[in-house]
Motif scaffolding. Structure first.
Motif, PDB file in Angstrom:
ATOM      1  N   UNK A   7      -7.172   4.751   9.186  1.00 34.70           N
ATOM      2  CA  UNK A   7      -5.999   5.430   8.396  1.00 34.70           C
ATOM      3  C   UNK A   7      -5.817   6.843   8.521  1.00 34.70           C
ATOM      4  N   UNK A   8      -7.179   7.448   8.617  1.00 36.02           N
ATOM      5  CA  UNK A   8      -7.394   8.911   8.768  1.00 36.02           C
ATOM      6  C   UNK A   8      -6.395   9.275   9.921  1.00 36.02           C
ATOM      7  N   UNK A   9      -6.819   8.531  11.008  1.00 33.15           N
ATOM      8  CA  UNK A   9      -6.100   8.887  12.318  1.00 33.15           C
ATOM      9  C   UNK A   9      -4.540   8.858  12.092  1.00 33.15           C
ATOM     10  N   UNK A  14       7.294  14.928   3.935  1.00 34.66           N
ATOM     11  CA  UNK A  14       8.500  14.272   4.480  1.00 34.66           C
ATOM     12  C   UNK A  14       8.193  12.956   5.115  1.00 34.66           C
ATOM     13  N   UNK A  15       7.000  12.939   5.625  1.00 35.68           N
ATOM     14  CA  UNK A  15       6.559  11.747   6.527  1.00 35.68           C
ATOM     15  C   UNK A  15       5.708  10.573   5.806  1.00 35.68           C
ATOM     16  N   UNK A  16       6.094  11.016   4.399  1.00 36.23           N
ATOM     17  CA  UNK A  16       5.367   9.801   3.509  1.00 36.23           C
ATOM     18  C   UNK A  16       5.819   8.296   3.859  1.00 36.23           C
ATOM     19  N   UNK A  17       7.086   8.108   3.947  1.00 34.03           N
ATOM     20  CA  UNK A  17       7.362   6.736   4.380  1.00 34.03           C
ATOM     21  C   UNK A  17       6.913   6.348   5.605  1.00 34.03           C
ATOM     22  N   UNK A  18       7.143   7.230   6.758  1.00 33.12           N
ATOM     23  CA  UNK A  18       6.697   6.807   7.920  1.00 33.12           C
ATOM     24  C   UNK A  18       5.247   6.573   8.011  1.00 33.12           C
ATOM     25  N   UNK A  19       4.261   7.290   7.315  1.00 37.42           N
ATOM     26  CA  UNK A  19       3.096   7.090   7.381  1.00 37.42           C
ATOM     27  C   UNK A  19       2.645   5.859   6.789  1.00 37.42           C
ATOM     28  N   UNK A  60       3.195   3.084   9.014  1.00 40.60           N
ATOM     29  CA  UNK A  60       2.341   2.851  10.098  1.00 40.60           C
ATOM     30  C   UNK A  60       0.806   2.268   9.705  1.00 40.60           C
ATOM     31  N   UNK A  61       0.526   2.886   8.327  1.00 42.26           N
ATOM     32  CA  UNK A  61      -0.670   2.328   7.884  1.00 42.26           C
ATOM     33  C   UNK A  61      -0.531   0.680   7.552  1.00 42.26           C
ATOM     34  N   UNK A  62       0.464   0.213   6.963  1.00 46.47           N
ATOM     35  CA  UNK A  62       0.854  -1.117   6.655  1.00 46.47           C
ATOM     36  C   UNK A  62       0.956  -2.006   7.877  1.00 46.47           C
ATOM     37  N   UNK A  63       1.585  -1.376   9.034  1.00 45.33           N
ATOM     38  CA  UNK A  63       1.657  -2.093  10.158  1.00 45.33           C
ATOM     39  C   UNK A  63       0.406  -2.432  10.927  1.00 45.33           C
ATOM     40  N   UNK A  64      -0.582  -1.414  10.672  1.00 43.67           N
ATOM     41  CA  UNK A  64      -1.955  -1.756  11.298  1.00 43.67           C
ATOM     42  C   UNK A  64      -2.734  -2.544  10.221  1.00 43.67           C
ATOM     43  N   UNK A  65      -2.579  -2.899   9.139  1.00 41.58           N
ATOM     44  CA  UNK A  65      -3.421  -3.808   8.224  1.00 41.58           C
ATOM     45  C   UNK A  65      -3.286  -5.273   8.383  1.00 41.58           C
ATOM     46  N   UNK A  66      -4.132  -5.888   8.253  1.00 44.23           N
ATOM     47  CA  UNK A  66      -3.724  -7.324   8.344  1.00 44.23           C
ATOM     48  C   UNK A  66      -3.330  -7.751   6.955  1.00 44.23           C
ATOM     49  N   UNK A  67      -3.592  -7.075   5.838  1.00 46.11           N
ATOM     50  CA  UNK A  67      -3.325  -7.486   4.489  1.00 46.11           C
ATOM     51  C   UNK A  67      -2.328  -6.476   4.388  1.00 46.11           C
ATOM     52  N   UNK A  68      -1.089  -6.884   3.841  1.00 48.31           N
ATOM     53  CA  UNK A  68       0.104  -5.803   3.855  1.00 48.31           C
ATOM     54  C   UNK A  68       0.282  -5.279   2.544  1.00 48.31           C
ATOM     55  N   UNK A  69      -0.747  -4.494   2.039  1.00 46.03           N
ATOM     56  CA  UNK A  69      -0.870  -3.840   0.911  1.00 46.03           C
ATOM     57  C   UNK A  69      -1.792  -2.722   0.730  1.00 46.03           C
ATOM     58  N   UNK A  70      -1.792  -1.933  -0.003  1.00 46.91           N
ATOM     59  CA  UNK A  70      -2.511  -0.739  -0.134  1.00 46.91           C
ATOM     60  C   UNK A  70      -3.238  -0.686  -1.393  1.00 46.91           C
ATOM     61  N   UNK A  71      -4.614  -0.155  -1.211  1.00 45.24           N
ATOM     62  CA  UNK A  71      -5.467  -0.239  -2.363  1.00 45.24           C
ATOM     63  C   UNK A  71      -5.260   1.154  -3.065  1.00 45.24           C
TER      64      UNK A  71
END
Lengths: 403, 146
Positions: B1-3, B12-17, B20-31
């Motif tokens: 995620x740091x990467x 302005x890149x909040x949505x893009x970020x 990307x974070x959700x795309x890489x995660x197996x479970x599609x949610x944020x803690x």
């Protein structure tokens, strides 16, 4: 996706039957020649004057004159200016921009770059809705190729013109199609429309002058500049020049994307798409923000001004055919539920109005609410809502109650 | 995620970020911790990150799932039988009240127009598009994409 060209057009203006997913295919068809010529010869004013003279109107739904926007931004002195392409296609029944993004990405890139050069912008964004995964992939790939070949980036055609174009993805929000909501979203915020004025041409992205146009609008630009405004004005009608992409779906034999002169009749479009599947009842034209068109109006010319004269809208140009077995009232309910879900919540008439409107419409269906009451509320919402999302049901209901 | 976050500096890149974070995660949610990290990175309030997360429907997933099935139920698909298809799909996968089924591996989301009206009724399974569906076809596609 099937594409068709209405037979009164000798050749398509926007559509292309050869796939242009590599830059060499586009260049070998004469791509980037216009950009090359106009940049090398410094013809900024010529770009602006041709686009203005062409009378091209925005194809996203609002039909605002493109030349007015471009000239306004070109005139303003500012250290930063932006060009934005609205590719947040979400109007139910509409799939024209998706086709353009996936089949003619370089035409869009060339047009955005021409606009940037003419108005003096050095940075552009194309905002593609998040669900359009394939479009994003194709367009990303096209951008990489355009940078590699020097059509984007620094010193384009060895001139002192620099232009960067970046993709921003949506994340599931219909209201982003509204231009100021889209700008908020590019800034990384909740997509709530801004109060207008000031309009984006004065205060757009981060408060700087910004041109914002739909994908299909940009798709017209290169040909207008290449062939001249007079050529363009021979197409379409006097007040709605040019051609339009009509996505035809629903109860139709061959759902497809039809390019036709503005002013084409619904009957003609249905014919191009192989005829109605069943017995024609009506068509929902312009999606959820559109209106129903009936049998007696089948020959009526579909253009911005002819529909406006009748108090109707062309919107995105989407044509959804319903046959006698389809329940029109169910479509209206679906649309109202859609608006309830997609309302951004910023203004009261839209946020509070749609749930009440749905209740009243259900009341109308079971006989406890009058037609006038439904119309009165949609009219009130039309007059008081902040953006088109809250204003749209007026056209839907006025056309619904016609029959 | 740091990467991923380090690729983006401007807020302005909040949505893009988040994409990307959700795309890489197996479970599609944020803690909660991840949300705080994102907020710190962009130097904004946690509330602003939450505001964006809850505004956009593609980020609305709160449960751990392997695949998301987006089934279009807007007018063009609706008149071609999407409603029956939604009911069938949920029954077939044995979806719970959160619309999760297939032993926890599928989330069924009813979505608005996907621009696939020419092949209505249509669904997206993750990034893949399938059109001209009926119950049999849909069943086959689910089995092939488990």
């Amino acid at each position: 996706m099937k594409i068709k060209v209405e037979n009164s057009l000798s050749s398509p203006v926007i559509l292309s039957f050869s796939k242009e997913d590599t830059i060499s295919a586009y260049v070998s068809n004469g791509g980037f020649e216009v950009l090359d010529d106009f940049i090398i010869n410094g013809k900024k004013k010529e770009i602006l004057s041709e686009v203005t003279k062409s009378d091209l109107k925005g194809r996203g739904g609002a039909a605002f004159k493109v030349g007015i926007k471009w000239n306004a931004v070109a005139k303003i002195e500012s250290d930063k200016k932006f060009v934005v392409c609205n590719a947040d296609e979400g109007e139910p029944g509409t799939f024209k921009d998706r086709w353009l993004l996936e089949n003619r990405p370089f035409l869009i890139i060339e047009a955005i770059t021409l606009c940037a050069y003419a108005v003096g912008a050095s940075k552009g964004y194309i905002y593609i809705r998040g669900e359009y995964k394939n479009s994003i992939k194709t367009f990303k790939n096209a951008l990489t190729q355009a940078y590699e070949e020097g059509f984007l980036g620094k010193n384009i055609f060895n001139s002192n013109f620099n232009f960067d174009l970046e993709i921003r993805q949506g994340a599931g929000s219909y209201v982003c199609g509204e231009e100021t909501a889209l700008l908020e979203s590019i800034e990384g915020k909740r997509a709530q429309p801004r109060f207008k004025p000031p309009f984006p041409v004065e205060k757009g992205l981060w408060g700087y002058p910004t041109v914002i146009n739909n994908v299909e609008t940009f798709a017209n630009v290169v040909n207008i500049i290449k062939n001249g405004a007079n050529w363009f004005k021979q197409l379409g009608t006097e007040n709605s020049p040019g051609t339009k992409l009509f996505p035809v779906s629903g109860r139709i034999q061959e759902p497809c994307l039809v390019e036709a002169n503005l002013g084409v009749s619904l009957e003609k479009l249905i014919e191009e798409a192989g005829g109605v599947d069943g017995e024609f009842q009506c068509a929902l034209v312009g999606g959820a923000a559109g209106n129903f068109i009936y049998e007696k109006e089948l020959n009526y010319p579909l253009s911005y001004e002819t529909l406006k004269e009748k108090g109707m809208v062309l919107g995105s140009g989407a044509v959804l055919i319903l046959n006698r077995n389809d329940k029109k009232e169910e479509i209206v309910e679906k649309i109202l539920e859609f608006f309830i879900n997609e309302s951004c919540g910023k203004c009261t008439p839209c946020r509070e109005g749609y749930p009440i409107l749905l209740e009243k419409f259900n009341g109308y269906l079971n006989g406890s609410v009058s037609m006038d009451e439904v119309l009165k509320l949609s009219e009130l919402m039309f007059k008081t809502s902040l953006c088109a999302l809250g204003q749209s049901s007026k056209f839907l209901f006025e056309s619904y109650f016609k029959v | 995620m740091e990467e991923i976050l380090n690729r983006y500096r401007d807020r302005s890149y909040l949505i893009e970020a988040i994409h990307d974070i959700l795309d890489e995660k197996d479970e599609k949610s944020l803690t909660d911790d991840e949300i705080k990290k994102i907020a710190r990175h962009f130097k904004i309030n946690t509330a602003e990150v939450l505001g964006v997360l809850t505004f956009y429907t593609m980020f609305s997933v709160k449960w751990k799932v392997k695949h998301t099935i987006r089934i279009c139920n807007s007018p063009a698909c609706y008149i071609k039988g999407a409603k029956e298809l939604v009911t069938f799909l949920k029954n077939y996968l044995g979806c719970d009240k959160n619309n999760i089924g297939g032993n926890g591996s599928f989330l069924v989301e009813e979505v608005e127009c996907l621009g696939l009206c020419d092949v209505a009724p249509a669904v997206m399974i993750d990034d893949k598009v399938f059109g001209n569906l009926n119950k049999e076809k849909l069943k086959k596609i689910i089995e092939e994409n488990k």
